[in-house]
Design a protein around this motif. Sequence first.
Motif, PDB file in Angstrom:
ATOM      1  N   ASP A  40       0.688  -1.322   0.088  1.00 19.17           N
ATOM      2  CA  ASP A  40      -0.001  -0.023  -0.025  1.00 19.17           C
ATOM      3  C   ASP A  40       0.879   1.395  -0.164  1.00 19.17           C
ATOM      4  O   ASP A  40       0.413   2.411  -0.034  1.00 19.17           O
ATOM      5  CB  ASP A  40      -1.043   0.067   1.102  1.00 19.17           C
ATOM      6  N   PHE A  41       2.046   1.091   0.151  1.00 21.51           N
ATOM      7  CA  PHE A  41       3.132   2.250   0.034  1.00 21.51           C
ATOM      8  C   PHE A  41       4.116   2.334  -1.164  1.00 21.51           C
ATOM      9  O   PHE A  41       5.072   2.937  -1.015  1.00 21.51           O
ATOM     10  CB  PHE A  41       3.789   2.253   1.318  1.00 21.51           C
ATOM     11  N   LEU A  42       3.429   1.869  -2.147  1.00 21.08           N
ATOM     12  CA  LEU A  42       4.279   1.966  -3.480  1.00 21.08           C
ATOM     13  C   LEU A  42       4.251   3.610  -4.023  1.00 21.08           C
ATOM     14  O   LEU A  42       3.295   4.291  -3.433  1.00 21.08           O
ATOM     15  CB  LEU A  42       3.726   1.245  -4.716  1.00 21.08           C
ATOM     16  N   PRO A  43       5.399   3.846  -4.674  1.00 21.84           N
ATOM     17  CA  PRO A  43       5.585   5.244  -5.075  1.00 21.84           C
ATOM     18  C   PRO A  43       4.315   5.986  -5.756  1.00 21.84           C
ATOM     19  O   PRO A  43       3.878   6.967  -5.646  1.00 21.84           O
ATOM     20  CB  PRO A  43       6.838   5.331  -5.659  1.00 21.84           C
ATOM     21  N   GLN A  44       3.658   5.015  -6.663  1.00 21.26           N
ATOM     22  CA  GLN A  44       2.639   5.701  -7.667  1.00 21.26           C
ATOM     23  C   GLN A  44       1.132   5.430  -6.953  1.00 21.26           C
ATOM     24  O   GLN A  44       1.025   4.401  -6.715  1.00 21.26           O
ATOM     25  CB  GLN A  44       2.909   5.261  -8.933  1.00 21.26           C
ATOM     26  N   ALA A  76       8.957   2.150   0.250  1.00 19.10           N
ATOM     27  CA  ALA A  76       7.792   1.718   1.314  1.00 19.10           C
ATOM     28  C   ALA A  76       8.356   2.312   2.459  1.00 19.10           C
ATOM     29  O   ALA A  76       8.332   3.481   2.914  1.00 19.10           O
ATOM     30  CB  ALA A  76       7.602   0.261   1.273  1.00 19.10           C
ATOM     31  N   TYR A  77       8.687   1.458   3.570  1.00 20.00           N
ATOM     32  CA  TYR A  77       8.781   1.656   4.949  1.00 20.00           C
ATOM     33  C   TYR A  77      10.355   2.015   5.166  1.00 20.00           C
ATOM     34  O   TYR A  77      10.905   2.154   6.313  1.00 20.00           O
ATOM     35  CB  TYR A  77       8.291   0.627   5.825  1.00 20.00           C
ATOM     36  N   PHE A  78      11.334   1.297   4.358  1.00 20.83           N
ATOM     37  CA  PHE A  78      12.675   0.948   4.806  1.00 20.83           C
ATOM     38  C   PHE A  78      13.722   1.605   3.741  1.00 20.83           C
ATOM     39  O   PHE A  78      13.460   1.904   2.537  1.00 20.83           O
ATOM     40  CB  PHE A  78      13.063  -0.405   4.474  1.00 20.83           C
ATOM     41  N   ALA A  79      14.774   2.059   4.268  1.00 15.23           N
ATOM     42  CA  ALA A  79      15.882   2.296   3.669  1.00 15.23           C
ATOM     43  C   ALA A  79      17.051   1.458   4.414  1.00 15.23           C
ATOM     44  O   ALA A  79      17.303   1.131   5.282  1.00 15.23           O
ATOM     45  CB  ALA A  79      16.437   3.967   3.761  1.00 15.23           C
ATOM     46  N   PHE A  80      18.068   1.240   3.124  1.00 18.18           N
ATOM     47  CA  PHE A  80      19.208   0.264   3.573  1.00 18.18           C
ATOM     48  C   PHE A  80      20.693   1.312   3.373  1.00 18.18           C
ATOM     49  O   PHE A  80      20.638   1.340   2.310  1.00 18.18           O
ATOM     50  CB  PHE A  80      19.267  -0.767   2.706  1.00 18.18           C
ATOM     51  N   VAL A  81      21.123   1.622   4.429  1.00 21.60           N
ATOM     52  CA  VAL A  81      21.970   2.462   4.613  1.00 21.60           C
ATOM     53  C   VAL A  81      23.507   2.007   4.638  1.00 21.60           C
ATOM     54  O   VAL A  81      23.454   1.187   5.607  1.00 21.60           O
ATOM     55  CB  VAL A  81      21.632   3.694   5.553  1.00 21.60           C
ATOM     56  N   ARG A  82      24.291   2.361   4.004  1.00 21.93           N
ATOM     57  CA  ARG A  82      25.615   2.047   4.154  1.00 21.93           C
ATOM     58  C   ARG A  82      26.297   3.091   5.142  1.00 21.93           C
ATOM     59  O   ARG A  82      26.464   3.848   4.761  1.00 21.93           O
ATOM     60  CB  ARG A  82      26.662   1.594   2.820  1.00 21.93           C
TER      61      ARG A  82
END
Length: 398
Positions: free
Chosen positions: A217-221, A330-336
């Motif tokens: 439900d949190f797709l960008p478009q 959506a809900y997450f970012a994967f950050v280095r």
Amino acid sequence: MPATHPRLNARFNPLIEQLSLPPVPAVAAWGRAYDKALGPLIDLSQAVPGYPAHPDMLRLLGEAASSKAYTGYGPIEGETVLRTAYASHVAEVYGAALGETNIHITSGCNQAFVCAAMTVAGPGSTILMTEPFYFNHETTLAMMGIGTAFVPCSAENGFLPDLVSLEAAITDGVKALALVSPNNPTGAIYPASLLEAIFRLCQEKGIWLILDETYRDFLPQAGSRAHSLFSQSGWEETLISLYSFSKSFCIPGHRLGAITAGEEAIGQIAKIMDNLQICAPRAAQAAVAEALPLLTAWREENRQEIGRRAEALKTVLRSVSGWKLDAIGAYFAFVRHPFPGRGSAEVAEQLAKRAGISCIPGVYFGQGQDGYLRFAFANADVETIGLLEERLRNFSLS
């Protein structure tokens, strides 16, 4: 004969004993050790909506919870009113012919995964997963004696799997492929064309595709269709789709999820559910059945708000040197993180205790992920996310 030691048979299940303790409580403890010197803790750890449930949702929950109608056992597969309403919703979302008999309601999406996995695999068989993986999926399989095999996904490929690697990994004993899209932990959104190619591969290989769509439900478009798998011929023999009502309706504490599958699979799942819980929470089911059409506009507003939070985080990470955003969605970012050679658990612990930023270490999501942290940005508003810039810029492990 020597006496048998009285505790030799009173041991823990080794499949459970080998598991690590749940990561979220450990991370929460790091946050509690923060002295608030830089302001309030910024909690980017657990994937929870950072805004309250709609007043109408709370009203409906209260009315249903106080009704005698929902104090007894309910149908194993779920309340007819919710199965019907959700089937209609899913049919509209995917443009496919789906009905009540394709739906099974569960107590949260983690339970939906347990049911799906047990339906298609048993001890000694294997379920294929992508890596990084959602840790609850991996531990669920481990505690049931189901083996896991992994297909690594790289930042260079947007943390998406390639078909060649997937096909090579489908060996004898593999019963299913489990995917999460939008992904947890990376946020990567699998393109519809990729999902359809993966589905065809699973069909050809005769294995199941378990697709966790908790964050769809949190797709960008707005109104974008994640895939057309429910319109594919024979989908019932290959696809099991999972969903959670927790995020869209802001009710994770009420534990409500759903499975969409063929009628035969739903029948097998009911056998499992009868032994796990008998039925999902009934009052919440009745409330969500009414809220599903009622709160459509509100849910769309929230989708847009989550998009604004994602953009705010992108802005922050562009402005601080060393920190690299490798995936977001959506809900997450994967950050280095910018500390090569230092473990993600050490970085996350010190980030919580000294900078007041709580997040999940990458090491919990598989081998080779120690250079990453998962930021669950949906839990913080745009203004709060903006506060990350100064804290990240000034943070050091020295």
